[in-house]
Design a protein around this motif. Structure first.
Motif, short mmCIF file in Angstrom:
data_model
loop_
_atom_site.label_atom_id
_atom_site.label_comp_id
_atom_site.label_asym_id
_atom_site.label_seq_id
_atom_site.Cartn_x
_atom_site.Cartn_y
_atom_site.Cartn_z
N ILE A 1 0.76 -1.16 -0.10
CA ILE A 1 0.04 0.04 -0.13
C ILE A 1 0.86 1.35 -0.17
O ILE A 1 0.59 2.20 -0.56
CB ILE A 1 -0.56 0.05 1.35
CG1 ILE A 1 -1.95 -1.11 1.17
CG2 ILE A 1 -1.80 1.39 1.42
CD1 ILE A 1 -2.92 -1.49 2.31
N MET A 2 1.91 1.25 0.90
CA MET A 2 2.70 2.37 1.01
C MET A 2 3.53 2.57 -0.57
O MET A 2 3.34 3.72 -1.13
CB MET A 2 3.94 2.07 1.98
CG MET A 2 5.00 3.22 2.05
SD MET A 2 6.47 2.78 2.91
CE MET A 2 5.72 2.46 4.58
N ALA A 3 3.93 1.63 -1.18
CA ALA A 3 4.49 1.79 -2.46
C ALA A 3 3.51 2.19 -3.51
O ALA A 3 3.85 3.21 -4.24
CB ALA A 3 5.21 0.35 -3.03
N ALA A 4 2.26 1.61 -3.36
CA ALA A 4 1.44 2.28 -4.54
C ALA A 4 1.01 3.56 -4.20
O ALA A 4 0.64 4.41 -5.23
CB ALA A 4 0.22 1.30 -4.41
N LYS A 5 0.82 3.99 -2.99
CA LYS A 5 0.26 5.29 -2.76
C LYS A 5 1.42 6.29 -3.20
O LYS A 5 0.93 7.43 -3.78
CB LYS A 5 0.23 5.76 -1.18
CG LYS A 5 -1.12 5.38 -0.74
CD LYS A 5 -1.10 5.40 0.70
CE LYS A 5 -2.83 5.20 1.23
NZ LYS A 5 -3.05 5.74 2.63
N TRP A 6 2.74 6.05 -3.03
CA TRP A 6 3.88 6.84 -3.44
C TRP A 6 3.76 6.91 -4.94
O TRP A 6 3.85 8.01 -5.44
CB TRP A 6 5.13 6.44 -2.99
CG TRP A 6 6.35 7.13 -3.46
CD1 TRP A 6 6.83 7.90 -3.04
CD2 TRP A 6 7.29 6.66 -4.42
NE1 TRP A 6 7.88 8.63 -3.59
CE2 TRP A 6 8.16 7.66 -4.74
CE3 TRP A 6 7.20 5.63 -5.54
CZ2 TRP A 6 9.27 7.71 -5.57
CZ3 TRP A 6 8.55 5.50 -6.40
CH2 TRP A 6 9.34 6.60 -6.53
N GLU A 7 3.55 5.75 -5.59
CA GLU A 7 3.44 5.80 -7.09
C GLU A 7 2.30 7.00 -7.58
O GLU A 7 2.47 7.64 -8.56
CB GLU A 7 3.28 4.38 -7.80
CG GLU A 7 4.36 3.67 -7.62
CD GLU A 7 5.41 3.95 -8.73
OE1 GLU A 7 5.51 5.00 -9.54
OE2 GLU A 7 6.65 3.16 -8.48
N MET A 8 1.29 6.54 -6.95
CA MET A 8 -0.11 7.52 -7.08
C MET A 8 -0.17 8.92 -7.08
O MET A 8 -0.36 10.05 -7.78
CB MET A 8 -1.31 6.84 -6.67
CG MET A 8 -2.47 7.77 -6.95
SD MET A 8 -3.19 7.30 -8.57
CE MET A 8 -4.38 8.33 -8.63
#
Length: 603
Positions: free
Chosen positions: A145-152
């Protein structure tokens, strides 16, 4: 190893020369940096590597970066960043890579690297860190979730975020949190595209080259995510979670309607569904436009909304007559009652409604023990003492083996100064088991101290010592000793102490209390103090029970021998020797240090 370290130190020279040349550091500071770097390098090149050495090295480099940043701000010099900061940043990343490669399972180490990359805006490096970390820690949904939020949110790449969520769901196909955040991401992506399209249309630009799918703009991707999740994840909590996310976006009315219909169809018997449907009535807009609303109309409107909520709850407790459903209803009523309002009429309505719901739940025999307590408190706060006594009695009938419920009833009787307190105590002790009755006995003797004669209270104390379990009797002994001293004097308490010492167990506080009583006497005798200390040391000297406090007891004993007029300082050596034999582990070192301070007059 030495050659490698020398080479790494030589690699630092260009950046250090630049720091000196531009005036950010002095020659003396440069030498200090080299000395520190050399020491840190030797530590991380050893055969037996330690994580702390890497962390200290990284922290030193981060501090150096912060110092350079402050000095740049002070001097106004902003050039040569490639030769200075970038070189240090590269070194820190290299240190993090070595550390995480060695201690792969340490998630905190990975997160520290992530935080460092975010702080210094190292986007390319952070992407690599996330990729490596997720390959190793794929079993942790929070990291995905942390990685996906950063990408978004940072890289503004919804495609990359979606790809990460899909990969994560292959590892965690039934993780509610992953689906919730994926659902949120798709709605954020749709909102972002809607805003872009609106801005282009306002600027009257040709949208031919841009492909804005109406399905994506209306949140169809989020709908697909929701439908897929609903098949795999059961439970009303997940449905309510995605519904609350959907409500944050103003274009999701159809999606909200679908989730709500699914909620009602699949979980009609769940109290949380009814709770949500009832509370939803509060969110309905006012009948009158806000600019035309007076204070009275606003109060009337709120009262109508709450009535609608209660109508749904009334239907709910008929459809789902369970303890949890009544708890939801009562919780709602208490929340509304506790809300601040300037309208006394509305406040009274809320009180009457809450008391009525409590009564109905009680009549249905679906009121929990905790809610009885809340009901009683509300009645007492509202000065409804007769009803409070009645409710307390009903609670003990329904939960006759609960010590807390009997304690609650007795506190009500004592607070209201009613008759029959003694009879109620007797009744309580008949119903509950002897184990765990300590709260009842302490309450009884405390009440008796202020109400009954000394003889009755003493009889009660003696009875409590036999009625409670050995472990609980320890507390009663301490209370008995204290009460006897306050009410009957020193001679009586000394006889009581001798009598109580015949029956174990004891606490250290029991002996400390007697020591304190002796010290309060005008003719305090060291002979008596010595007896009490020796009794305590015999009791606790052969076990590890309360060992930490036991160490302080030895020191207090030595202090008494040194400071008391009748003390014998020559006994201190013997006491010290005995203490060293009894104490164990770190307590020995602590005792020795404090004993040394005592000898030098610093304690």
């Amino acid at each position: 190893m030495a050659e490698r370290i020398e080479q790494r130190l030589e690699d630092r020279i260009p950046e250090l020369e630049q720091l000196e040349r531009v005036g950010l550091f002095t020659r003396k500071e440069i030498r200090a940096v080299l000395r520190k770097a050399s020491a840190l390098e030797y530590k991380i090149q050893r055969r037996a590597l330690r994580k702390e050495d890497f962390i200290n090295y990284i922290q030193y480099e981060v501090n150096l970066l912060e110092l350079i940043k402050k000095r740049r701000a002070r001097t106004g010099y902003s050039f040569k960043k490639d030769e200075i900061e970038h070189s240090i940043l590269h070194r820190v990343h290299s240190l993090f890579n070595r550390a995480t490669g060695k201690w792969k399972d340490d998630v905190q180490l990975w997160l520290s690297h992530v935080a460092f990359c975010k702080q210094w805006n190292a986007k390319h490096q952070l992407s690599k860190v996330f990729s490596t970390m997720l390959a190793i820690h794929s079993n942790k949904p929070a990291l995905w979730i942390m990685a996906a939020k950063w990408e978004m949110e940072t890289r503004l790449s919804s495609e990359s975020a979606r790809h990460l969520f899909l990969r994560a769901l292959r590892f965690h196909p039934e993780c509610p949190k992953l689906y919730q955040e994926y659902f949120r991401m798709e709605l954020m992506h749709a909102e972002k595209q809607r805003k872009e399209k609106k801005e282009f249309e306002q600027a009257k630009m040709d949208l031919g080259e841009f492909n804005y799918s109406e399905e994506i703009l209306n949140g169809e991707m989020a709908r697909i995510v929701y439908r897929d999740a609903s098949q795999k994840i059961k439970g009303v909590e997940f449905q309510l979670a995605v519904l609350s996310i959907a409500k944050l976006f103003d274009f999701t009315q159809d999606l909200q309607k679908e989730i709500l219909e699914s909620l009602q169809a699949r979980y009609a018997d769940d109290p949380l569904t009814w709770d949500y449907m009832a509370r939803r009535e509060l969110e309905l807009g006012p009948l009158q436009p806000p600019e035309h609303s007076t204070k009275h109309k606003k109060v009337s409107e709120m009262a109508q909304r709450e009535e609608r909520c209660c109508a749904v709850f009334d239907e709910a407790v008929r459809a789902v007559p369970t303890e949890d459903m009544w708890k939801c209803y009562i919780t709602f009523c208490l929340e509304r009652y506790n809300r601040k309002t300037n309208s006394e009429e509305l406040k009274q309505k809320r009180l009457e409604r809450t008391l009525s719901v409590f009564s109905k739940a009680h009549e249905s025999s679906l009121l929990s023990e905790a809610l009885y307590k809340q009901w009683l408190q509300l009645l007492l706060d509202s000065n409804l003492s007769e009803k409070a006594v009645e409710v307390a009695e009903a609670a003990t009938k329904n939960f006759s083996q609960s010590v807390e419920t009997w304690q609650m009833r007795l506190q009500v009787l004592i607070q209201l100064k009613r008759d029959g307190v003694t009879q109620c105590f007797e009744e309580a002790l008949k119903h509950v088991e002897s184990k765990g009755t300590l709260p009842l006995w302490t309450l009884w003797v405390e009440w008796s101290e202020g109400t009954n004669s000394k003889e009755d209270t003493e009889t009660l104390y003696q009875r409590s010592l036999h009625a409670t379990t050995p472990a609980e009797s320890v507390t009663m002994k301490e209370m008995y000793l204290d009460w006897t001293y306050r009410n009957c004097g020193y001679k009586k308490v000394k006889r009581l102490f001798t009598s109580l010492c015949e029956n174990r167990p004891f606490s250290l506080d029991f002996f400390r209390k007697m020591i304190q009583i002796e010290k309060e006497q005008e003719s305090c005798k060291m002979l008596h103090l010595r007896e009490y200390y020796e009794r305590a040391l015999r009791e606790f000297g052969s076990t590890n029970t309360e060992l930490c406090f036991f160490k302080d007891l030895w020191l207090d004993y030595i202090k008494e021998e040194l400071s008391h007029p009748q003390g014998k300082p020559e006994n201190c050596g013997s006491i010290h020797w005995r203490a060293m034999k009894m104490l164990q582990g770190d307590l020995v070192e602590d005792f020795v240090s404090k004993y040394t301070l005592l000898q030098t007059g610093h304690l």
